[in-house]
Design a protein around this motif. Structure first.
Motif, PDB file in Angstrom:
ATOM      1  N   LEU A   1       0.848  -1.194   0.000  1.00 37.42           N
ATOM      2  CA  LEU A   1       0.000   0.000   0.000  1.00 37.42           C
ATOM      3  C   LEU A   1       0.883   1.243   0.000  1.00 37.42           C
ATOM      4  O   LEU A   1       1.882   1.296   0.721  1.00 37.42           O
ATOM      5  CB  LEU A   1      -0.913   0.035   1.236  1.00 37.42           C
ATOM      6  CG  LEU A   1      -2.122  -0.905   1.248  1.00 37.42           C
ATOM      7  CD1 LEU A   1      -2.856  -0.790   2.565  1.00 37.42           C
ATOM      8  CD2 LEU A   1      -3.063  -0.610   0.093  1.00 37.42           C
ATOM      9  N   HIS A   2       0.518   2.231  -0.801  1.00 34.46           N
ATOM     10  CA  HIS A   2       1.164   3.548  -0.806  1.00 34.46           C
ATOM     11  C   HIS A   2       2.675   3.452  -1.031  1.00 34.46           C
ATOM     12  O   HIS A   2       3.448   4.242  -0.459  1.00 34.46           O
ATOM     13  CB  HIS A   2       0.876   4.289   0.503  1.00 34.46           C
ATOM     14  CG  HIS A   2      -0.560   4.276   0.905  1.00 34.46           C
ATOM     15  ND1 HIS A   2      -1.559   4.807   0.114  1.00 34.46           N
ATOM     16  CD2 HIS A   2      -1.186   3.789   2.025  1.00 34.46           C
ATOM     17  CE1 HIS A   2      -2.738   4.652   0.727  1.00 34.46           C
ATOM     18  NE2 HIS A   2      -2.526   4.036   1.886  1.00 34.46           N
ATOM     19  N   ASP A   3       3.100   2.477  -1.815  1.00 34.85           N
ATOM     20  CA  ASP A   3       4.523   2.331  -2.179  1.00 34.85           C
ATOM     21  C   ASP A   3       5.425   2.184  -0.958  1.00 34.85           C
ATOM     22  O   ASP A   3       6.579   2.611  -0.965  1.00 34.85           O
ATOM     23  CB  ASP A   3       4.994   3.522  -3.029  1.00 34.85           C
ATOM     24  CG  ASP A   3       4.241   3.634  -4.344  1.00 34.85           C
ATOM     25  OD1 ASP A   3       3.864   2.576  -4.880  1.00 34.85           O
ATOM     26  OD2 ASP A   3       4.034   4.757  -4.814  1.00 34.85           O
ATOM     27  N   GLY A   4       4.899   1.584   0.086  1.00 33.83           N
ATOM     28  CA  GLY A   4       5.719   1.338   1.265  1.00 33.83           C
ATOM     29  C   GLY A   4       5.955   2.547   2.143  1.00 33.83           C
ATOM     30  O   GLY A   4       6.775   2.471   3.069  1.00 33.83           O
ATOM     31  N   GLN A   5       5.269   3.661   1.894  1.00 33.99           N
ATOM     32  CA  GLN A   5       5.442   4.842   2.744  1.00 33.99           C
ATOM     33  C   GLN A   5       4.789   4.604   4.105  1.00 33.99           C
ATOM     34  O   GLN A   5       3.796   3.884   4.215  1.00 33.99           O
ATOM     35  CB  GLN A   5       4.814   6.064   2.084  1.00 33.99           C
ATOM     36  CG  GLN A   5       5.395   6.432   0.736  1.00 33.99           C
ATOM     37  CD  GLN A   5       4.732   7.668   0.171  1.00 33.99           C
ATOM     38  OE1 GLN A   5       4.504   8.652   0.876  1.00 33.99           O
ATOM     39  NE2 GLN A   5       4.413   7.629  -1.112  1.00 33.99           N
ATOM     40  N   PRO A   6       5.326   5.208   5.169  1.00 35.78           N
ATOM     41  CA  PRO A   6       4.696   5.072   6.487  1.00 35.78           C
ATOM     42  C   PRO A   6       3.272   5.597   6.471  1.00 35.78           C
ATOM     43  O   PRO A   6       3.017   6.723   6.066  1.00 35.78           O
ATOM     44  CB  PRO A   6       5.597   5.907   7.397  1.00 35.78           C
ATOM     45  CG  PRO A   6       6.901   5.983   6.684  1.00 35.78           C
ATOM     46  CD  PRO A   6       6.575   5.995   5.227  1.00 35.78           C
ATOM     47  N   SER A   7       2.354   4.744   6.913  1.00 36.57           N
ATOM     48  CA  SER A   7       0.931   5.103   6.903  1.00 36.57           C
ATOM     49  C   SER A   7       0.345   4.857   8.278  1.00 36.57           C
ATOM     50  O   SER A   7       0.708   3.889   8.953  1.00 36.57           O
ATOM     51  CB  SER A   7       0.176   4.266   5.860  1.00 36.57           C
ATOM     52  OG  SER A   7       0.758   4.397   4.584  1.00 36.57           O
ATOM     53  N   PRO A   8      -0.586   5.699   8.712  1.00 39.49           N
ATOM     54  CA  PRO A   8      -1.249   5.452   9.995  1.00 39.49           C
ATOM     55  C   PRO A   8      -2.170   4.238   9.908  1.00 39.49           C
ATOM     56  O   PRO A   8      -2.899   4.065   8.928  1.00 39.49           O
ATOM     57  CB  PRO A   8      -2.055   6.739  10.234  1.00 39.49           C
ATOM     58  CG  PRO A   8      -1.499   7.737   9.282  1.00 39.49           C
ATOM     59  CD  PRO A   8      -0.998   6.977   8.108  1.00 39.49           C
ATOM     60  N   VAL A   9      -2.103   3.406  10.920  1.00 39.14           N
ATOM     61  CA  VAL A   9      -2.994   2.255  11.044  1.00 39.14           C
ATOM     62  C   VAL A   9      -3.739   2.423  12.358  1.00 39.14           C
ATOM     63  O   VAL A   9      -3.131   2.392  13.431  1.00 39.14           O
ATOM     64  CB  VAL A   9      -2.221   0.929  11.014  1.00 39.14           C
ATOM     65  CG1 VAL A   9      -3.175  -0.245  11.159  1.00 39.14           C
ATOM     66  CG2 VAL A   9      -1.417   0.808   9.726  1.00 39.14           C
TER      67      VAL A   9
END
Length: 438
Positions: free
Chosen positions: A227-235
């Motif tokens: 997801l999102h090219d492996g960028q840090p995302s909030p979960v």
């Protein structure tokens, strides 16, 4: 002849070689041995006084092989004083180093190419690498404002293995289904993967806990390769018990309920009071939290309390002009749990750090006459920065994605300036403090 007789050499000065030849063989042998012994004795004495170590006789001792340091007798090592002295060095047995667990560098794994998540309701996700939680706690206990459930949920969201990804109908974010964890304090089995631009959700969670409000859901930052090219995302934690219908109130109904102080001291409001099921203190906590982060979507969805910008999402045709009919504006994103209708759950906490102090939304504080004492005590103590740094440091992925300490400090600078404005506003408008830990 008289002159020569007067000065002739006496017989006692006959050359020694002549006398030596006249002696018998035993005497000559004894004399030669005595001369050699005297020569060796004076040679050794001369070497001893020429040696630089003769002054340390209390610690060194002259031996036939050199000078022996008495302080090193246990190590059996002799230090020679002459270069032509041959000595033996005893080597200790070389031991094989112990294989200490955790010190061996792991083998590098070949990266596996991952494909993007297809548009389907459910997709299995195969994780080739073991999950590793990015939540770091170096002390025995976590910060006191985080409960055991918070810490367990954070670790599960950050490191639990993802079994599959679902796309609920109509939901803007994919739902991650985790492998069940054995942590008793954690019951998180699912999480919503938000967009990387919503990273403020992580900051909002820690700010909520530091202030003692405890109205947000646990959220962490995690890198998802699919997801999102492996960028840090909030979960963020997903709870099935949340009421999707929420609280339906207009602005005028909301202001009227503030005056009624609904459900304070467990007093049941009258039917004509217009009170909702939400406790009066919940609005005070919401107003304080939204003002510090400048979240206008809940109490000011049409951006009537400040000058909106393009990034504020309030410039749709006709929306801002509805502020002329402000009494009819309906509040948004008021979420509760079905089994707990008295308390709000603060979701969609998208705040703004780039809004200047001269354009803050003071409409968020309109009608508020009291604020939670626990939150104001933190703001007045001067320890807000210390606590936020300690709390945000736990989430290593978020900490690094914001640029480490310098980037986090910039975000806290904004919150501290708004906190001063809030305290000044509260003093000027006679807003009191109340213990709201009901």
């Amino acid at each position: 002849m008289a002159w020569r007789g007067r000065f002739h050499r006496p017989r006692v000065f006959v050359p020694s070689g002549h006398c030596f030849r006249r002696c018998n063989l035993p005497k000559r042998t004894l004399t030669a041995a005595l001369v050699c012994a005297l020569y060796l004795f004076f040679t050794q004495v001369d070497l001893f006084f020429r040696s630089p170590t003769w002054t340390t006789a209390g610690r060194n001792q002259v031996t036939p092989r050199g000078v022996l340091n008495l302080g090193l007798l246990n190590q059996a090592s002799a230090v020679p004083t002459r270069a032509n002295v041959v000595y033996i060095t005893l080597k200790s047995k070389r031991l094989k180093p112990a294989n200490i667990r955790g010190t061996v560098r792991p083998k590098l794994r070949r990266k596996v190419k991952r494909t993007a998540l297809p548009h389907s309701n459910s997709q299995n996700v195969s994780e080739t690498e073991p999950p590793v939680s990015s939540i770091r706690i170096y002390s025995r206990t976590p910060p006191p404002w985080l409960s055991a459930h918070d810490v367990g949920t954070m670790r599960a969201l950050a490191g639990a293995k993802i079994l599959r990804v679902e796309q609920p109908p109509g939901a803007p974010w994919p739902l991650l289904v985790f492998e069940e964890t054995r942590l008793e304090e954690s019951k998180a089995a699912c999480g919503l993967a938000l967009s990387p631009v919503d990273s403020v959700e992580v900051f909002a969670f820690h700010l909520d806990r530091v202030l003692g409000l405890n109205r947000t859901l646990p959220v962490v930052s995690r890198k998802l390769a699919f997801l999102h090219d492996g960028q840090p995302s909030p979960v963020v934690t997903w709870e099935a018990s949340l009421d999707s219908d929420g609280v339906s109130l207009t602005w005028v109904e909301y202001q009227k309920s503030l005056k009624q102080r609904c459900w304070v001291q467990n007093v049941t409001p009258k039917p004509e009071s217009g009170c909702s099921a939400v406790h009066h203190y919940e609005w005070s906590k919401l107003a304080l939290f939204d003002f510090l982060l400048q979240i206008h979507k809940r109490l000011d969805p049409n951006c009537c309390g400040f000058k909106p910008r393009q990034q504020d999402g309030c410039l749709e045709p006709g929306r801002h002009f509805e502020c002329a009919r402000r009494d009819g504006v309906r509040l948004a994103d008021m979420v509760r749990r079905r089994h707990d209708p008295r308390h709000l759950v603060l979701t969609v906490n998208k705040g703004y750090f780039d809004r200047n102090e001269d354009n803050l939304d003071f409409r968020l504080l309109e009608g508020i006459k009291e604020l939670p004492e626990c939150a104001l005590s933190v703001l007045r103590s001067g320890r807000l920065r210390e606590k936020l740094l300690q709390s945000l440091f736990l989430d290593q992925t978020y900490w690094e994605s914001r640029g480490g300490r310098p980037g986090i400090d910039k975000l806290i600078d904004v919150i501290e300036r708004r906190a001063k404005v809030l305290l000044t506003f509260a003093n000027g408008h006679g807003i009191g403090t109340v213990d709201m830990n009901e």
